[in-house]
Design a protein around this motif. Structure first.
Motif, short mmCIF file in Angstrom:
data_model
loop_
_atom_site.label_atom_id
_atom_site.label_comp_id
_atom_site.label_asym_id
_atom_site.label_seq_id
_atom_site.Cartn_x
_atom_site.Cartn_y
_atom_site.Cartn_z
N LYS A 81 9.84 20.13 8.66
CA LYS A 81 9.98 20.09 10.11
C LYS A 81 10.03 18.64 10.59
CE LYS A 81 7.93 24.52 11.35
NZ LYS A 81 7.16 25.04 10.22
N ARG A 82 9.26 17.77 9.89
CA ARG A 82 9.22 16.36 10.32
C ARG A 82 8.96 15.44 9.13
NH1 ARG A 82 3.24 15.22 12.98
NH2 ARG A 82 2.11 16.32 11.35
N VAL A 83 9.32 14.17 9.35
CA VAL A 83 9.03 13.10 8.40
C VAL A 83 8.27 12.03 9.16
CG1 VAL A 83 9.99 11.31 6.90
CG2 VAL A 83 11.06 13.58 6.96
N ILE A 84 7.11 11.64 8.63
CA ILE A 84 6.32 10.58 9.25
C ILE A 84 6.63 9.27 8.53
CG2 ILE A 84 4.00 9.68 9.69
CD1 ILE A 84 3.03 12.60 9.78
N PHE A 85 7.05 8.28 9.32
CA PHE A 85 7.30 6.94 8.81
C PHE A 85 6.07 6.10 9.10
CE2 PHE A 85 11.46 8.74 9.18
CZ PHE A 85 12.20 8.16 8.16
N ASN A 86 5.24 5.90 8.07
CA ASN A 86 4.03 5.10 8.21
C ASN A 86 4.41 3.62 8.36
OD1 ASN A 86 1.51 6.91 7.71
ND2 ASN A 86 3.08 7.63 6.29
N PRO A 87 3.48 2.78 8.85
CA PRO A 87 3.79 1.36 9.02
C PRO A 87 4.38 0.74 7.74
CG PRO A 87 1.70 1.86 10.05
CD PRO A 87 2.13 3.11 9.30
N GLY A 88 5.51 0.03 7.91
CA GLY A 88 6.18 -0.60 6.78
C GLY A 88 7.28 0.25 6.17
N THR A 89 7.41 1.51 6.65
CA THR A 89 8.44 2.40 6.09
C THR A 89 9.57 2.66 7.06
OG1 THR A 89 7.37 4.46 6.82
CG2 THR A 89 6.67 3.56 4.69
N GLU A 90 9.54 2.03 8.23
CA GLU A 90 10.54 2.27 9.27
C GLU A 90 11.95 2.07 8.70
OE1 GLU A 90 8.01 0.09 9.44
OE2 GLU A 90 6.75 0.65 11.14
#
Length: 119
Positions: A81-90
């Motif tokens: 449903k979603r993908v979380i882009f953690n800091p540094g993965t943008e």
């Protein structure tokens, strides 16, 4: 509870992906993990293969944008449903691919989302 794939999982307790696995498990989420080395964190087996896990709600990324490229098709194939882009993965290039496949993107920190009941 949201079944979550931690992509970029690490056995190193000082890594954020390791902390995320521990925190997700402690909050009662079902967790799958893919990383460079096999092992177990908080009872979760880390696979080194792109396994076709079923019913993944959320993929939380701990890979830099360059390392993500080889996983584009894999992540889309899981139909999260979603993908979380953690800091540094943008990664704007990957955002576009996900949006075209009707997958929500969230630019956030998994640990913060869990800690503030926004996960």
């Amino acid at each position: 509870m949201k079944k979550t794939l931690v992509l970029g999982a690490s056995l190193n307790p000082g890594r954020y992906s390791n902390l995320a696995i521990n925190r997700l498990v402690s909050y009662g989420h079902t967790v799958e993990a893919v990383g460079l080395k096999k092992g177990i964190v908080a009872g979760v087996e880390i696979s080194t293969e792109k396994e076709q896990f079923k019913d993944i709600d959320t993929v939380t990324l701990y890979l830099n944008p360059k390392r993500q490229e080889e996983y584009y098709g894999y992540i889309v194939s899981l139909k999260p449903k979603r993908v979380i882009f953690n800091p540094g993965t943008e990664n704007p290039e990957f955002y576009d691919i996900l949006k075209k496949n009707n997958i929500e993107i969230e630019i956030a920190c998994t640990l913060v989302l869990l800690g503030t009941n926004q996960y």
